[in-house]
Motif scaffolding. Structure first.
Motif, PDB file in Angstrom:
ATOM      1  N   THR A  57      -7.148 -14.594   5.328  1.00  0.00           N
ATOM      2  CA  THR A  57      -5.704 -14.472   4.563  1.00  0.00           C
ATOM      3  C   THR A  57      -4.837 -13.698   5.527  1.00  0.00           C
ATOM      4  OG1 THR A  57      -6.529 -12.247   3.729  1.00  0.00           O
ATOM      5  CG2 THR A  57      -7.112 -14.098   2.277  1.00  0.00           C
ATOM      6  N   PRO A  58      -3.585 -13.834   5.062  1.00  0.00           N
ATOM      7  CA  PRO A  58      -2.564 -13.095   6.046  1.00  0.00           C
ATOM      8  C   PRO A  58      -2.689 -11.463   5.761  1.00  0.00           C
ATOM      9  CG  PRO A  58      -1.448 -14.182   3.878  1.00  0.00           C
ATOM     10  CD  PRO A  58      -2.958 -14.493   4.021  1.00  0.00           C
ATOM     11  N   ASN A  59      -2.303 -10.851   6.735  1.00  0.00           N
ATOM     12  CA  ASN A  59      -2.417  -9.428   6.537  1.00  0.00           C
ATOM     13  C   ASN A  59      -1.408  -8.851   5.401  1.00  0.00           C
ATOM     14  OD1 ASN A  59      -3.912  -9.550   8.876  1.00  0.00           O
ATOM     15  ND2 ASN A  59      -2.362  -8.556  10.203  1.00  0.00           N
ATOM     16  N   ILE A  60      -1.562  -7.800   4.772  1.00  0.00           N
ATOM     17  CA  ILE A  60      -0.747  -7.352   3.678  1.00  0.00           C
ATOM     18  C   ILE A  60      -0.353  -5.916   3.826  1.00  0.00           C
ATOM     19  CG2 ILE A  60      -2.927  -6.796   2.430  1.00  0.00           C
ATOM     20  CD1 ILE A  60      -1.261  -7.614  -0.285  1.00  0.00           C
ATOM     21  N   TRP A  61       0.928  -5.767   3.526  1.00  0.00           N
ATOM     22  CA  TRP A  61       1.403  -4.318   3.506  1.00  0.00           C
ATOM     23  C   TRP A  61       1.318  -3.633   2.411  1.00  0.00           C
ATOM     24  CZ3 TRP A  61       3.338  -1.811   7.804  1.00  0.00           C
ATOM     25  CH2 TRP A  61       3.753  -2.505   8.973  1.00  0.00           C
ATOM     26  N   LEU A  62       0.798  -2.523   2.050  1.00  0.00           N
ATOM     27  CA  LEU A  62       0.356  -1.731   0.941  1.00  0.00           C
ATOM     28  C   LEU A  62       0.983  -0.391   1.223  1.00  0.00           C
ATOM     29  CD1 LEU A  62      -3.336  -2.980   0.309  1.00  0.00           C
ATOM     30  CD2 LEU A  62      -1.132  -3.609  -1.106  1.00  0.00           C
ATOM     31  N   ARG A  63       1.384   0.447   0.110  1.00  0.00           N
ATOM     32  CA  ARG A  63       1.751   1.825   0.315  1.00  0.00           C
ATOM     33  C   ARG A  63       0.333   2.480   0.596  1.00  0.00           C
ATOM     34  NH1 ARG A  63       4.290   1.728  -4.836  1.00  0.00           N
ATOM     35  NH2 ARG A  63       2.810   3.408  -5.425  1.00  0.00           N
ATOM     36  N   LEU A  64       0.578   3.778   1.151  1.00  0.00           N
ATOM     37  CA  LEU A  64      -0.567   4.532   1.672  1.00  0.00           C
ATOM     38  C   LEU A  64      -1.384   5.006   0.431  1.00  0.00           C
ATOM     39  CD1 LEU A  64       0.931   6.399   4.613  1.00  0.00           C
ATOM     40  CD2 LEU A  64      -0.811   4.692   4.687  1.00  0.00           C
ATOM     41  N   ASP A  65      -0.359   5.425  -0.641  1.00  0.00           N
ATOM     42  CA  ASP A  65      -1.161   5.933  -1.681  1.00  0.00           C
ATOM     43  C   ASP A  65      -1.980   4.682  -2.613  1.00  0.00           C
ATOM     44  OD1 ASP A  65       1.155   4.544  -2.812  1.00  0.00           O
ATOM     45  OD2 ASP A  65       1.256   5.970  -4.400  1.00  0.00           O
ATOM     46  N   GLN A  66      -1.877   3.546  -2.189  1.00  0.00           N
ATOM     47  CA  GLN A  66      -2.515   2.279  -2.836  1.00  0.00           C
ATOM     48  C   GLN A  66      -3.747   2.037  -2.134  1.00  0.00           C
ATOM     49  OE1 GLN A  66       0.793  -0.584  -2.634  1.00  0.00           O
ATOM     50  NE2 GLN A  66       1.694   0.118  -4.720  1.00  0.00           N
ATOM     51  N   ILE A  67      -4.203   2.606  -1.201  1.00  0.00           N
ATOM     52  CA  ILE A  67      -5.348   2.425  -0.559  1.00  0.00           C
ATOM     53  C   ILE A  67      -6.189   3.640  -0.306  1.00  0.00           C
ATOM     54  CG2 ILE A  67      -4.393   0.380   0.600  1.00  0.00           C
ATOM     55  CD1 ILE A  67      -4.056   2.319   3.161  1.00  0.00           C
ATOM     56  N   GLU A  68      -7.363   3.598  -0.078  1.00  0.00           N
ATOM     57  CA  GLU A  68      -8.390   4.398  -0.052  1.00  0.00           C
ATOM     58  C   GLU A  68      -9.561   4.067   0.938  1.00  0.00           C
ATOM     59  OE1 GLU A  68     -10.448   5.319  -3.728  1.00  0.00           O
ATOM     60  OE2 GLU A  68     -11.317   3.298  -3.669  1.00  0.00           O
ATOM     61  N   SER A  69     -10.144   5.049   1.628  1.00  0.00           N
ATOM     62  CA  SER A  69     -11.103   5.064   2.695  1.00  0.00           C
ATOM     63  C   SER A  69     -12.245   4.156   2.023  1.00  0.00           C
ATOM     64  CB  SER A  69     -11.595   6.173   3.429  1.00  0.00           C
ATOM     65  OG  SER A  69     -10.384   6.821   3.947  1.00  0.00           O
ATOM     66  N   PHE A  70     -12.817   3.174   2.752  1.00  0.00           N
ATOM     67  CA  PHE A  70     -14.037   2.490   2.292  1.00  0.00           C
ATOM     68  C   PHE A  70     -15.382   2.984   3.002  1.00  0.00           C
ATOM     69  CE2 PHE A  70     -14.966  -1.536   0.050  1.00  0.00           C
ATOM     70  CZ  PHE A  70     -16.213  -1.675   0.402  1.00  0.00           C
TER      71      PHE A  70
END
Length: 70
Positions: A57-70
């Motif tokens: 898939t293509p890379n995606i820009w996400l806001r920092l508050d929409q992601i969490e460490s896995f």
């Protein structure tokens, strides 16, 4: 703790589905955003460029508050 370049992350469903960005496109997000690891490739301001390697898939820009460490 802030997300860093090279860190493995995943999207937070509640924050992504209820975002302004979600209203600009199809709100049926693919499961891999929430279930697989993505690598932070770049960070610009409040956004991180995330590369999900499990599926082609293509890379995606996400806001920092929409992601969490896995």
């Amino acid at each position: 703790m802030p997300v860093k370049k090279g860190e493995m992350v995943r999207a937070i469903r509640e924050k992504l589905e209820n975002s302004v960005e979600a209203t600009a496109s199809d709100t049926r997000f693919p499961a891999y955003l929430f279930e697989t690891k993505g690598e932070v490739v770049d960070i610009k301001g409040d956004y991180a460029l995330v590369m999900f390697g499990q599926v082609p898939t293509p890379n995606i820009w996400l806001r920092l508050d929409q992601i969490e460490s896995f």
